[in-house]
Every structure is written in structure tokens, then in C-alpha cells.
Design a protein around this motif. Sequence first.
Motif, PDB file in Angstrom:
ATOM      1  N   PHE A 129       0.713  -1.066   0.048  1.00 15.75           N
ATOM      2  CA  PHE A 129       0.144   0.095  -0.040  1.00 15.75           C
ATOM      3  C   PHE A 129       0.678   1.205   0.035  1.00 15.75           C
ATOM      4  CE2 PHE A 129      -3.412  -2.460   2.298  1.00 15.75           C
ATOM      5  CZ  PHE A 129      -3.753  -3.299   1.525  1.00 15.75           C
ATOM      6  N   LYS A 130       1.998   1.231   0.016  1.00 14.99           N
ATOM      7  CA  LYS A 130       3.028   2.371  -0.097  1.00 14.99           C
ATOM      8  C   LYS A 130       3.394   2.698  -1.536  1.00 14.99           C
ATOM      9  CE  LYS A 130       2.824   3.326   4.367  1.00 14.99           C
ATOM     10  NZ  LYS A 130       2.567   4.732   4.690  1.00 14.99           N
ATOM     11  N   PRO A 131       3.600   3.876  -1.916  1.00  8.78           N
ATOM     12  CA  PRO A 131       3.932   4.311  -3.386  1.00  8.78           C
ATOM     13  C   PRO A 131       5.368   3.725  -3.776  1.00  8.78           C
ATOM     14  CG  PRO A 131       4.058   6.068  -1.860  1.00  8.78           C
ATOM     15  CD  PRO A 131       3.497   5.095  -1.039  1.00  8.78           C
ATOM     16  N   ALA A 132       5.542   3.655  -4.882  1.00 13.39           N
ATOM     17  CA  ALA A 132       6.563   3.101  -5.406  1.00 13.39           C
ATOM     18  C   ALA A 132       7.745   4.000  -5.158  1.00 13.39           C
ATOM     19  CB  ALA A 132       6.860   2.925  -6.876  1.00 13.39           C
ATOM     20  N   SER A 133       7.402   5.274  -4.930  1.00  8.09           N
ATOM     21  CA  SER A 133       8.574   6.269  -4.663  1.00  8.09           C
ATOM     22  C   SER A 133       9.074   5.949  -3.230  1.00  8.09           C
ATOM     23  CB  SER A 133       7.725   7.711  -4.824  1.00  8.09           C
ATOM     24  OG  SER A 133       6.595   7.765  -3.980  1.00  8.09           O
ATOM     25  N   GLU A 141      -0.180  -5.570  -6.868  1.00  3.87           N
ATOM     26  CA  GLU A 141       0.751  -4.366  -6.450  1.00  3.87           C
ATOM     27  C   GLU A 141       2.140  -4.672  -6.647  1.00  3.87           C
ATOM     28  OE1 GLU A 141       1.149  -1.500  -2.575  1.00  3.87           O
ATOM     29  OE2 GLU A 141      -0.045  -3.204  -2.585  1.00  3.87           O
ATOM     30  N   LEU A 142       2.532  -5.746  -6.528  1.00  6.08           N
ATOM     31  CA  LEU A 142       3.667  -6.567  -6.619  1.00  6.08           C
ATOM     32  C   LEU A 142       4.303  -6.521  -8.119  1.00  6.08           C
ATOM     33  CD1 LEU A 142       6.511  -8.041  -6.011  1.00  6.08           C
ATOM     34  CD2 LEU A 142       5.234 -10.208  -5.986  1.00  6.08           C
ATOM     35  N   GLU A 143       3.343  -6.917  -9.128  1.00 10.14           N
ATOM     36  CA  GLU A 143       3.523  -6.967 -10.557  1.00 10.14           C
ATOM     37  C   GLU A 143       3.799  -5.453 -10.885  1.00 10.14           C
ATOM     38  OE1 GLU A 143       1.472  -8.904 -14.632  1.00 10.14           O
ATOM     39  OE2 GLU A 143      -0.020  -8.032 -12.838  1.00 10.14           O
ATOM     40  N   GLU A 144       2.876  -4.476 -10.639  1.00 15.70           N
ATOM     41  CA  GLU A 144       3.066  -3.336 -10.902  1.00 15.70           C
ATOM     42  C   GLU A 144       4.133  -2.565 -10.279  1.00 15.70           C
ATOM     43  OE1 GLU A 144      -0.780  -1.575  -9.667  1.00 15.70           O
ATOM     44  OE2 GLU A 144      -1.779  -2.442 -11.307  1.00 15.70           O
ATOM     45  N   LYS A 145       4.552  -2.830  -9.330  1.00 17.02           N
ATOM     46  CA  LYS A 145       5.735  -2.139  -8.646  1.00 17.02           C
ATOM     47  C   LYS A 145       7.245  -2.647  -9.509  1.00 17.02           C
ATOM     48  CE  LYS A 145       3.955  -0.673  -4.379  1.00 17.02           C
ATOM     49  NZ  LYS A 145       3.812  -1.065  -2.683  1.00 17.02           N
ATOM     50  N   SER A 146       7.010  -4.120  -9.515  1.00 17.00           N
ATOM     51  CA  SER A 146       8.427  -4.848 -10.062  1.00 17.00           C
ATOM     52  C   SER A 146       8.745  -4.256 -11.439  1.00 17.00           C
ATOM     53  CB  SER A 146       8.254  -6.207 -10.077  1.00 17.00           C
ATOM     54  OG  SER A 146       7.079  -6.687 -11.017  1.00 17.00           O
ATOM     55  N   LYS A 147       7.717  -3.829 -12.114  1.00 16.50           N
ATOM     56  CA  LYS A 147       7.852  -3.255 -13.677  1.00 16.50           C
ATOM     57  C   LYS A 147       8.656  -1.918 -13.590  1.00 16.50           C
ATOM     58  CE  LYS A 147       4.185  -5.948 -15.688  1.00 16.50           C
ATOM     59  NZ  LYS A 147       2.972  -5.780 -16.354  1.00 16.50           N
ATOM     60  N   GLU A 148       8.130  -0.925 -12.524  1.00 17.51           N
ATOM     61  CA  GLU A 148       8.551   0.170 -12.405  1.00 17.51           C
ATOM     62  C   GLU A 148       9.927   0.427 -11.649  1.00 17.51           C
ATOM     63  OE1 GLU A 148       6.987   2.901 -13.878  1.00 17.51           O
ATOM     64  OE2 GLU A 148       5.455   1.812 -14.809  1.00 17.51           O
ATOM     65  N   PHE A 177      -7.279  -0.924   3.338  1.00 17.24           N
ATOM     66  CA  PHE A 177      -7.123  -1.902   2.104  1.00 17.24           C
ATOM     67  C   PHE A 177      -8.056  -1.517   0.905  1.00 17.24           C
ATOM     68  CE2 PHE A 177      -9.123  -5.910   0.804  1.00 17.24           C
ATOM     69  CZ  PHE A 177      -8.053  -6.369   0.166  1.00 17.24           C
ATOM     70  N   ASN A 178      -7.772  -1.768  -0.052  1.00 16.16           N
ATOM     71  CA  ASN A 178      -8.181  -1.417  -1.190  1.00 16.16           C
ATOM     72  C   ASN A 178      -8.225  -2.908  -2.171  1.00 16.16           C
ATOM     73  OD1 ASN A 178      -9.167  -0.845  -3.767  1.00 16.16           O
ATOM     74  ND2 ASN A 178      -7.471   0.664  -4.273  1.00 16.16           N
ATOM     75  N   LYS A 179      -9.446  -3.510  -2.114  1.00 12.76           N
ATOM     76  CA  LYS A 179      -9.525  -4.678  -2.757  1.00 12.76           C
ATOM     77  C   LYS A 179      -8.980  -4.687  -4.097  1.00 12.76           C
ATOM     78  CE  LYS A 179     -13.643  -6.287  -0.224  1.00 12.76           C
ATOM     79  NZ  LYS A 179     -15.121  -6.489  -0.206  1.00 12.76           N
ATOM     80  N   THR A 180      -9.057  -3.820  -4.883  1.00 13.44           N
ATOM     81  CA  THR A 180      -8.462  -3.733  -6.460  1.00 13.44           C
ATOM     82  C   THR A 180      -7.171  -4.134  -6.356  1.00 13.44           C
ATOM     83  OG1 THR A 180      -7.826  -1.524  -6.285  1.00 13.44           O
ATOM     84  CG2 THR A 180     -10.414  -2.048  -6.954  1.00 13.44           C
ATOM     85  N   ALA A 181      -6.231  -3.961  -5.256  1.00 16.52           N
ATOM     86  CA  ALA A 181      -4.721  -4.290  -5.280  1.00 16.52           C
ATOM     87  C   ALA A 181      -4.574  -5.812  -5.109  1.00 16.52           C
ATOM     88  CB  ALA A 181      -4.058  -3.362  -4.120  1.00 16.52           C
ATOM     89  N   ALA A 182      -5.292  -6.376  -4.718  1.00 14.56           N
ATOM     90  CA  ALA A 182      -5.213  -7.808  -4.652  1.00 14.56           C
ATOM     91  C   ALA A 182      -5.166  -8.499  -5.701  1.00 14.56           C
ATOM     92  CB  ALA A 182      -6.442  -8.391  -3.784  1.00 14.56           C
TER      93      ALA A 182
END
Length: 250
Positions: free
Chosen positions: A46-50, A71-78, A245-250
Motif C-alpha cells: 500500500f506504499k507508493p513506489a516512490s 501491486e507486486l507486479e506493477e511495482k516490479s515493472k517500475e 485496504f483497497n480490494k482492487t490491489a489484490a
Amino acid sequence: MSLAYTAERAQEIADNLVGVKAKLDETLQSKGASAQKARLVAVSKFKPASDILAAYEKAGHRNFGENYVQELEEKSKELPRDIQWHFIGSLQSNKCKVVAAIPNVFVVETVDSAKKATTLDKACAAAARAEPLRIFLQVNTSGEESKSGMLPSEVLEVAQQVVSTCSHLKLAGLMTIGSPNPDLENGENPDFKALNECRAIIQNALKINDLELSMGMSDDFQRALLQGSTNIRVGSTIFGSRPPFNKTAA
């Protein structure tokens, strides 16, 4: 996804990391010659990639934990490719392919059944990973229905299956969350003691001598270190409180 961070935020995170690492080192030093090395996983869900990039650049930190596959997938790409990602959330079978396809996933800490191990093994084969994916078997040492994980009595059988049939996985350790309010006996957390006992049984039966113990979080990591943890998971102490918690992050 913005990777920009302020100098003030970067310094805050770096200072928090220094504080946790100082307690980690102090606790291990108190054990004297028997002290083991331990890894600090900065839990960044839930913490920003920054924030992660700030910890990476300002403090040189490399191990980060995520609870949700999207969330893991998105952050790993950036984020930088030499980050070592720990997946520490409940892993659904239909998400195994996504996790297996992320090349710098260092370990999945939450394999909680033989079926899940087999599914993840097949996903790793399909992803053609360069090396076997490290996994920890999650053990419900407190017996709480709200906790995920297999029972201590089931761990050896699952470990045997992983070692004998899952060639794309590497059994690297055991993980537990434990009770938030353990009844300490002689200063020992019984949940951490139970995980140590599981490790001893597996290592003796399978002739393995290097299984890790992932146990201990923000409130109890020092006790966990004293009881042999080699992998602690600390989030809010490093990054601050988390948003809802944001369900869309799951």
C-alpha cells in the motif's frame, strides 16, 4: 506511477531503516558467538513506489515485501531490477503464473499446502525461470482459524513433496505470523519455538542444514531474532501507517 520523492521523505525512511537495523544488530550481538545473520524485509504494501525507491537510493535497501500480486507486479515493472521481492501475502492458485513470471521475486514466503506448491512449480516451469524459485512453507503455529498456513504436523509431508517432486522450487525456509499476544514462557514465544521445532524435524528427516526462519514483525522482531529468526518483516516502523485496504490491489 510516479517515482518522485522529496528529500525530506527519503531522509525519514532512511532514518527509520537505520533505527530498525540498529536494533537488529544490537539484538544479534547480545547473542554473542551464536548469533546468526538476519535479513530485514521492508514491507511496502500500500506504499507508493516512490517510497521504495527512496529506501533503495537513500539507504541502499534491497529487500521489500508485498502482500498483493497486482501491486507486486506493477511495482516490479517500475522499480530497479536488482530489488529482491518477497511475496508475503496469501497466494491464490490463479495468481501463481503472475508471481512466477516476475524475474526478481526472491522468495514466496506463503506456500501453505502441497497443492499450492505443485501449482507454483508448474507456473515456474512455464515461465522458464533461470533458477528454481525460493519458497518458505507457511506454518500456523498459533492454531488460530484467522491465520493462514499448514499445521505443524503437516509440514514434513509437504516439505518432502517439494524436495522430491517440485524441481522448479527450492525449499528455503519456514514462515509463521504467530499470535499477536503470545503467552510467553521463560521469555520464549511458543509460536517461534514451534517453528524452530518444525525446522529441526525437516532438517533431520531431509538432511537439510540451511533452512531459514521467517518470523517476527514490527512489534516482536527482537524476540524473534533471539529465537533464531533469519528473516524479519517490518513495515509501519519504516514507512509509517498504511492507508485502508483497497480490494482492487489484490
